[in-house]
Enzyme design. Structure first.
Site, PDB file in Angstrom:
ATOM      1  CB  THR A   2      -0.909  -0.015   1.251  1.00 30.85           C
ATOM      2  OG1 THR A   2      -1.469   1.288   1.439  1.00 30.85           O
ATOM      3  CG2 THR A   2      -0.140  -0.373   2.518  1.00 30.85           C
ATOM      4  CG  ASP A   3      -1.099   4.993  -1.052  1.00 31.86           C
ATOM      5  OD1 ASP A   3      -1.643   4.386  -0.100  1.00 31.86           O
ATOM      6  OD2 ASP A   3      -1.699   5.851  -1.739  1.00 31.86           O
ATOM      7  CD  GLU A   4      -3.405   3.461   4.200  1.00 26.47           C
ATOM      8  OE1 GLU A   4      -3.313   3.378   5.427  1.00 26.47           O
ATOM      9  OE2 GLU A   4      -4.464   3.292   3.579  1.00 26.47           O
ATOM     10  CE1 TYR A  51      -3.311  -2.629   5.849  1.00 28.07           C
ATOM     11  CE2 TYR A  51      -3.342  -0.263   5.383  1.00 28.07           C
ATOM     12  CZ  TYR A  51      -3.349  -1.577   4.937  1.00 28.07           C
ATOM     13  OH  TYR A  51      -3.402  -1.847   3.586  1.00 28.07           O
ATOM     14  CE  LYS A  70      -0.113  -4.602   3.076  1.00 25.95           C
ATOM     15  NZ  LYS A  70      -0.567  -5.927   2.563  1.00 25.95           N
TER      16      LYS A  70
HETATM   17  P1  NAD Z   1      -9.974  -7.191   2.540  1.00 26.34           P
HETATM   18  O1  NAD Z   1      -9.928  -6.832   3.996  1.00 26.34           O
HETATM   19  O2  NAD Z   1     -11.205  -6.925   1.749  1.00 26.34           O
HETATM   20  O3  NAD Z   1      -9.663  -8.769   2.362  1.00 26.34           O
HETATM   21  C1  NAD Z   1      -8.625  -9.414   3.051  1.00 26.34           C
HETATM   22  C2  NAD Z   1      -8.767 -10.912   2.770  1.00 26.34           C
HETATM   23  O4  NAD Z   1      -7.680 -11.596   3.428  1.00 26.34           O
HETATM   24  C3  NAD Z   1     -10.069 -11.523   3.331  1.00 26.34           C
HETATM   25  O5  NAD Z   1     -10.641 -12.381   2.384  1.00 26.34           O
HETATM   26  C4  NAD Z   1      -9.603 -12.296   4.575  1.00 26.34           C
HETATM   27  O6  NAD Z   1     -10.421 -13.410   4.863  1.00 26.34           O
HETATM   28  C5  NAD Z   1      -8.193 -12.722   4.140  1.00 26.34           C
HETATM   29  N1  NAD Z   1      -7.319 -12.976   5.285  1.00 26.34           N
HETATM   30  C6  NAD Z   1      -7.111 -12.178   6.371  1.00 26.34           C
HETATM   31  N2  NAD Z   1      -6.246 -12.761   7.226  1.00 26.34           N
HETATM   32  C7  NAD Z   1      -5.887 -13.937   6.654  1.00 26.34           C
HETATM   33  C8  NAD Z   1      -5.008 -14.983   7.050  1.00 26.34           C
HETATM   34  N3  NAD Z   1      -4.328 -14.934   8.214  1.00 26.34           N
HETATM   35  N4  NAD Z   1      -4.855 -16.034   6.220  1.00 26.34           N
HETATM   36  C9  NAD Z   1      -5.539 -16.125   5.045  1.00 26.34           C
HETATM   37  N5  NAD Z   1      -6.405 -15.161   4.643  1.00 26.34           N
HETATM   38  C10 NAD Z   1      -6.570 -14.088   5.442  1.00 26.34           C
HETATM   39  O7  NAD Z   1      -8.705  -6.500   1.896  1.00 26.34           O
HETATM   40  P2  NAD Z   1      -8.516  -5.707   0.507  1.00 26.34           P
HETATM   41  O8  NAD Z   1      -9.020  -4.334   0.667  1.00 26.34           O
HETATM   42  O9  NAD Z   1      -8.996  -6.552  -0.603  1.00 26.34           O
HETATM   43  O10 NAD Z   1      -6.923  -5.621   0.445  1.00 26.34           O
HETATM   44  C11 NAD Z   1      -6.153  -6.679  -0.108  1.00 26.34           C
HETATM   45  C12 NAD Z   1      -4.685  -6.348  -0.026  1.00 26.34           C
HETATM   46  O11 NAD Z   1      -4.439  -5.123  -0.709  1.00 26.34           O
HETATM   47  C13 NAD Z   1      -4.171  -6.144   1.401  1.00 26.34           C
HETATM   48  O12 NAD Z   1      -2.897  -6.720   1.501  1.00 26.34           O
HETATM   49  C14 NAD Z   1      -4.098  -4.645   1.561  1.00 26.34           C
HETATM   50  O13 NAD Z   1      -3.105  -4.259   2.475  1.00 26.34           O
HETATM   51  C15 NAD Z   1      -3.763  -4.213   0.141  1.00 26.34           C
HETATM   52  N6  NAD Z   1      -4.224  -2.863  -0.234  1.00 26.34           N
HETATM   53  C16 NAD Z   1      -5.543  -2.529  -0.140  1.00 26.34           C
HETATM   54  C17 NAD Z   1      -5.954  -1.268  -0.553  1.00 26.34           C
HETATM   55  C18 NAD Z   1      -7.409  -0.863  -0.512  1.00 26.34           C
HETATM   56  O14 NAD Z   1      -7.720   0.276  -0.849  1.00 26.34           O
HETATM   57  N7  NAD Z   1      -8.339  -1.728  -0.165  1.00 26.34           N
HETATM   58  C19 NAD Z   1      -5.014  -0.345  -1.035  1.00 26.34           C
HETATM   59  C20 NAD Z   1      -3.664  -0.724  -1.105  1.00 26.34           C
HETATM   60  C21 NAD Z   1      -3.287  -1.999  -0.714  1.00 26.34           C
HETATM   61  P1  TYD Z   2     -10.539   4.288   4.630  1.00 30.46           P
HETATM   62  O1  TYD Z   2     -11.584   3.920   3.635  1.00 30.46           O
HETATM   63  O2  TYD Z   2     -10.618   3.711   6.005  1.00 30.46           O
HETATM   64  O3  TYD Z   2      -9.136   3.997   3.956  1.00 30.46           O
HETATM   65  P2  TYD Z   2      -7.620   4.445   4.450  1.00 30.46           P
HETATM   66  O4  TYD Z   2      -7.708   4.929   5.860  1.00 30.46           O
HETATM   67  O5  TYD Z   2      -6.875   3.165   4.339  1.00 30.46           O
HETATM   68  O6  TYD Z   2      -7.181   5.509   3.497  1.00 30.46           O
HETATM   69  O7  TYD Z   2     -10.562   5.874   4.790  1.00 30.46           O
HETATM   70  C1  TYD Z   2     -10.385   6.718   3.672  1.00 30.46           C
HETATM   71  C2  TYD Z   2     -10.455   8.151   4.157  1.00 30.46           C
HETATM   72  O8  TYD Z   2     -11.780   8.407   4.648  1.00 30.46           O
HETATM   73  C3  TYD Z   2      -9.518   8.439   5.315  1.00 30.46           C
HETATM   74  O9  TYD Z   2      -9.017   9.784   5.182  1.00 30.46           O
HETATM   75  C4  TYD Z   2     -10.408   8.353   6.543  1.00 30.46           C
HETATM   76  C5  TYD Z   2     -11.748   8.837   6.009  1.00 30.46           C
HETATM   77  N1  TYD Z   2     -12.932   8.235   6.676  1.00 30.46           N
HETATM   78  C6  TYD Z   2     -13.919   9.064   7.228  1.00 30.46           C
HETATM   79  O10 TYD Z   2     -13.842  10.303   7.170  1.00 30.46           O
HETATM   80  N2  TYD Z   2     -15.000   8.477   7.826  1.00 30.46           N
HETATM   81  C7  TYD Z   2     -15.125   7.128   7.913  1.00 30.46           C
HETATM   82  O11 TYD Z   2     -16.136   6.647   8.523  1.00 30.46           O
HETATM   83  C8  TYD Z   2     -14.118   6.287   7.342  1.00 30.46           C
HETATM   84  C9  TYD Z   2     -14.225   4.787   7.414  1.00 30.46           C
HETATM   85  C10 TYD Z   2     -13.030   6.887   6.724  1.00 30.46           C
END
Ligand code: NAD
Ligand code: TYD
Length: 333
Positions: free
Chosen positions: A123-125, A147, A151
């Site tokens: 992630t960019d985070e 988190y 990562k």
């Molecule tokens: P999500 O929370 O929707 O899904 C996570 C999945 O991982 C779930 O299906 C869960 O059951 C599985 N999981 C959790 N712990 C596990 C374990 N110990 N063993 C096996 N499976 C397990 O997540 P997402 O939003 O789809 O993100 C997927 C990946 O992308 C993550 O690594 C996250 O850090 C990265 N990512 C997400 C975003 C975003 O905007 N959602 C952005 C950048 C990077």
């Molecule tokens: P989020 O979807 O939790 O993703 P991330 O924190 O990984 O970027 O949040 C996106 C942005 O929205 C972040 O600046 C926090 C804000 N946010 C709210 O203002 N209210 C909310 O209830 C949530 C879940 C997020």
């Protein structure tokens, strides 16, 4: 090519499994997922009878399970993680376990079995917040939340395995994804589904934090490209090029649904809330990738998907989620 996708029952993972099966005729996909609160086999109902697809329920921290799932694999793409910043603040333990130890367990199996490619979905985070300009792949890691720290720890382990054991690793670091099948704790699906139910939208702090929105299918295409064409040992940033303030995003969602802006509620800020994320994606663009989905189109498609898929999100929002929501947003009318 046999590809093990971990966390394939989650948001991006399920979109990626569907992407692989659509984009590559001769692919075999094994989805290894623990099915935590965020994992949902409904996300893959439409592909479960595809003979090229297999689901294995298991934990990436369990070396035995991991070894047997990875046997015979050509590649591993690791999506499995605990992913919600707010939950990492209230209860960080599972983040360290899955995101750090789980990644290490996978790396060990990849090394032992000689798997040809390992892609870590990051992630960019991990770079932390940036007021102006954009992070490059060689920018310093300065994560703010449990988190993003977990990562970042995983990313460092992945790179150390390349440096030490020549494990053929790749890392993608993407910005915030949005699209179908996202668990409704994240801002886009939370706000869309709350608005559909005429419930308040809780905006943290002043609502001026900036996130760069990437349509999930564009991220899937980027991960697929890096998996096949990326250079081992390298990191690739993936950004949508859509930097939007949370308040602007919130108003756009309300406008798409024809709902009144009076649904906005300002609530106390998230501790350690990163102000702005921004990544420079020139390195990935040089491989031939560009985001295809204009933000207005992607957001309209996403809002319409949640409007048309109540049967997907209503059971989620009435289950475990309800307890979490009441804790997290105490006092929200
Ligand atoms: P999500 O929370 O929707 O899904 C996570 C999945 O991982 C779930 O299906 C869960 O059951 C599985 N999981 C959790 N712990 C596990 C374990 N110990 N063993 C096996 N499976 C397990 O997540 P997402 O939003 O789809 O993100 C997927 C990946 O992308 C993550 O690594 C996250 O850090 C990265 N990512 C997400 C975003 C975003 O905007 N959602 C952005 C950048 C990077
Ligand atoms: P989020 O979807 O939790 O993703 P991330 O924190 O990984 O970027 O949040 C996106 C942005 O929205 C972040 O600046 C926090 C804000 N946010 C709210 O203002 N209210 C909310 O209830 C949530 C879940 C997020």
């Amino acid at each position: 090519m046999r590809i093990v996708v971990t966390g394939g029952a989650g948001f991006i993972g399920s979109n990626f499994v569907r992407h692989l099966l659509r984009a590559h005729e001769d692919v075999e996909v094994v989805n290894l997922d623990k099915l935590t609160y965020a994992g949902n086999l409904e996300n893959l109902r439409d592909v479960e009878s595809d003979p090229r697809y297999t689901f294995v329920r298991g934990d990436i921290c369990d070396a035995g399970v991991v070894r047997s799932a990875l046997a015979g694999a050509d590649a591993v793409v690791n999506f499995a993680a605990e992913t919600h910043v707010d939950r990492s603040i209230s209860d960080p333990q599972d983040f360290i376990r899955t995101d750090v130890l789980g990644t290490h367990t996978l790396l060990e199996a990849v090394r032992e079995l000689g798997v040809g490619r390992y892609l870590q979905v990051s992630t960019d985070e991990v770079y932390g917040s940036i007021e102006r300009g954009s992070f490059r792949e060689d920018s310093v890691l300065a994560p703010s939340s449990p988190y993003s720290a977990s990562k970042a720890g995983a990313d460092l382990l992945v790179l150390a395995y390349h440096g030490t054991f020549a494990t053929p690793v790749l890392i993608t670091r993407s910005s915030n994804n949005y699209g179908p099948y996202q668990y409704p704790e994240k801002i886009v699906p939370l706000f869309v589904t709350n608005a559909l139910d005429d419930e308040p939208l809780p905006v943290y702090g002043d609502g001026r934090n900036v996130r760069d929105w990437l349509y999930v299918e564009d991220n899937c295409a980027a991960i697929d490209l890096v998996l096949h064409k990326g250079e081992p040992g390298h990191v690739y940033n993936v950004g949508g090029g859509n930097e939007v303030e949370n308040l602007d995003l919130t108003r756009r969602i309300l406008d798409l649904l024809g709902k009144d802006h009076s649904l906005v509620r300002y609530v106390p800020d998230r501790p350690g809330h990163d102000r702005r994320y921004s990544v420079d994606c020139a390195k990935l663009q040089a491989l031939g990738w560009a985001p295809r989905t204009p933000f207005a189109d992607g957001l309209a498609t996403t809002v319409a998907w949640y409007r048309d898929h109540r049967t997907w999100w209503e059971p989620i929002k009435s289950g475990e989620f309800r307890r979490y929501y009441e804790q997290q947003y105490r006092g929200l009318a």
